[in-house]
Design a protein around this motif. Sequence first.
Motif, mmCIF file in Angstrom:
data_model
loop_
_atom_site.group_PDB
_atom_site.id
_atom_site.type_symbol
_atom_site.label_atom_id
_atom_site.label_comp_id
_atom_site.label_asym_id
_atom_site.label_seq_id
_atom_site.Cartn_x
_atom_site.Cartn_y
_atom_site.Cartn_z
ATOM 1 N N PHE A 145 30.166 -11.306 3.294
ATOM 2 C CA PHE A 145 30.926 -10.678 4.381
ATOM 3 C C PHE A 145 31.612 -11.730 5.248
ATOM 4 O O PHE A 145 32.747 -11.546 5.676
ATOM 5 N N GLN A 146 30.918 -12.823 5.523
ATOM 6 C CA GLN A 146 31.507 -13.894 6.331
ATOM 7 C C GLN A 146 32.719 -14.477 5.621
ATOM 8 O O GLN A 146 33.742 -14.758 6.238
ATOM 9 N N ARG A 147 32.621 -14.639 4.317
ATOM 10 C CA ARG A 147 33.766 -15.139 3.536
ATOM 11 C C ARG A 147 34.926 -14.140 3.605
ATOM 12 O O ARG A 147 36.082 -14.537 3.762
ATOM 13 N N MET A 148 34.622 -12.853 3.502
ATOM 14 C CA MET A 148 35.665 -11.829 3.619
ATOM 15 C C MET A 148 36.374 -11.933 4.957
ATOM 16 O O MET A 148 37.605 -11.848 5.013
ATOM 17 N N GLU A 149 35.607 -12.112 6.017
ATOM 18 C CA GLU A 149 36.209 -12.251 7.342
ATOM 19 C C GLU A 149 37.029 -13.541 7.430
ATOM 20 O O GLU A 149 38.189 -13.522 7.858
ATOM 21 N N ASP A 150 36.453 -14.654 6.999
ATOM 22 C CA ASP A 150 37.117 -15.958 7.079
ATOM 23 C C ASP A 150 38.427 -15.996 6.301
ATOM 24 O O ASP A 150 39.378 -16.652 6.706
ATOM 25 N N GLU A 151 38.477 -15.271 5.185
ATOM 26 C CA GLU A 151 39.659 -15.309 4.327
ATOM 27 C C GLU A 151 40.611 -14.134 4.558
ATOM 28 O O GLU A 151 41.546 -13.932 3.792
ATOM 29 N N GLY A 152 40.377 -13.367 5.630
ATOM 30 C CA GLY A 152 41.326 -12.350 6.039
ATOM 31 C C GLY A 152 41.213 -11.000 5.363
ATOM 32 O O GLY A 152 42.150 -10.202 5.413
ATOM 33 N N PHE A 153 40.090 -10.705 4.752
ATOM 34 C CA PHE A 153 39.925 -9.418 4.078
ATOM 35 C C PHE A 153 39.463 -8.299 5.000
ATOM 36 O O PHE A 153 39.497 -7.136 4.618
ATOM 37 N N LEU A 154 39.005 -8.644 6.196
ATOM 38 C CA LEU A 154 38.530 -7.633 7.139
ATOM 39 C C LEU A 154 39.501 -7.515 8.304
ATOM 40 O O LEU A 154 39.852 -8.523 8.910
ATOM 41 N N PRO A 155 39.937 -6.299 8.630
ATOM 42 C CA PRO A 155 40.908 -6.121 9.709
ATOM 43 C C PRO A 155 40.285 -6.186 11.111
ATOM 44 O O PRO A 155 41.005 -6.089 12.093
ATOM 45 N N LEU A 156 38.968 -6.312 11.182
ATOM 46 C CA LEU A 156 38.309 -6.442 12.471
ATOM 47 C C LEU A 156 37.163 -7.441 12.312
ATOM 48 O O LEU A 156 36.698 -7.695 11.207
ATOM 49 N N PRO A 157 36.704 -8.011 13.414
ATOM 50 C CA PRO A 157 35.629 -8.998 13.309
ATOM 51 C C PRO A 157 34.364 -8.401 12.696
ATOM 52 O O PRO A 157 34.023 -7.239 12.962
ATOM 53 N N LEU A 158 33.680 -9.195 11.920
ATOM 54 C CA LEU A 158 32.449 -8.768 11.274
ATOM 55 C C LEU A 158 31.442 -8.259 12.300
ATOM 56 O O LEU A 158 30.739 -7.279 12.052
ATOM 57 N N THR A 159 31.407 -8.871 13.481
ATOM 58 C CA THR A 159 30.463 -8.458 14.525
ATOM 59 C C THR A 159 30.740 -7.049 15.035
ATOM 60 O O THR A 159 29.856 -6.408 15.595
ATOM 61 N N GLU A 160 31.953 -6.542 14.862
ATOM 62 C CA GLU A 160 32.270 -5.168 15.244
ATOM 63 C C GLU A 160 31.941 -4.179 14.127
ATOM 64 O O GLU A 160 31.852 -2.977 14.358
ATOM 65 N N LEU A 161 31.759 -4.702 12.933
ATOM 66 C CA LEU A 161 31.490 -3.869 11.769
ATOM 67 C C LEU A 161 29.992 -3.625 11.577
ATOM 68 O O LEU A 161 29.558 -2.493 11.347
ATOM 69 N N VAL A 162 29.205 -4.695 11.691
ATOM 70 C CA VAL A 162 27.772 -4.599 11.386
ATOM 71 C C VAL A 162 27.010 -5.702 12.108
ATOM 72 O O VAL A 162 27.541 -6.788 12.338
ATOM 73 N N LEU A 163 25.773 -5.399 12.471
ATOM 74 C CA LEU A 163 24.866 -6.396 13.022
ATOM 75 C C LEU A 163 23.802 -6.688 11.981
ATOM 76 O O LEU A 163 23.210 -5.762 11.432
#
Length: 182
Positions: A145-163
């Motif tokens: 998931f962190q890689r998805m966020e870092d490489e632009g695959f998530l339209p919102l921050p990972l912290t807003e998606l899941v804890l």
Amino acid sequence: MNICVFLSAADLPERYTRPAREFAELLGKGGHTLVWGGSDKGLMKVVADGVEQSGGKLLGVSVEFLAASARPVPAESGEMIITADLAERKAQLLARADAVVIMVGGTGTLDEATEILELKKHGMHTKPVVLLNTAGFYDGLREQFQRMEDEGFLPLPLTELVLFAEEPVGALAHLEESAGVQ
């Protein structure tokens, strides 16, 4: 709160059952309702037993082809719903929940987790989602998931998606805080 828990119906070692039981007891003592896949086997049974024995309510959502392993739920403890298929089951679980916790599990749990997160990503719900990372079970998923966020695959921050929570008490505290429960 109605807290949906996605988890395995497999019999698992103590390193997984102890934290699941602890979370269940916290949920029950807090007066919350467990919304879960309805099985009376494995880790699902451990959690349902813990919630019920600690004073919480049960709302099971099973599916026709698994109905034989559904937990009998007395009316005073809650209810059991049987759906036609897995898609309807997932929809019912999410619709009846105020928050979601994902515990250890196999492909079914992973399917449920990714669908819930995909729906949240697209704004189809705003319910808090916690991955209970028991014994580091989801370390690899967190890294992905962190890689998805870092490489632009998530339209919102990972912290807003899941804890990602390491302990049951932190998972429940986050859900209660998100819902404004004192």
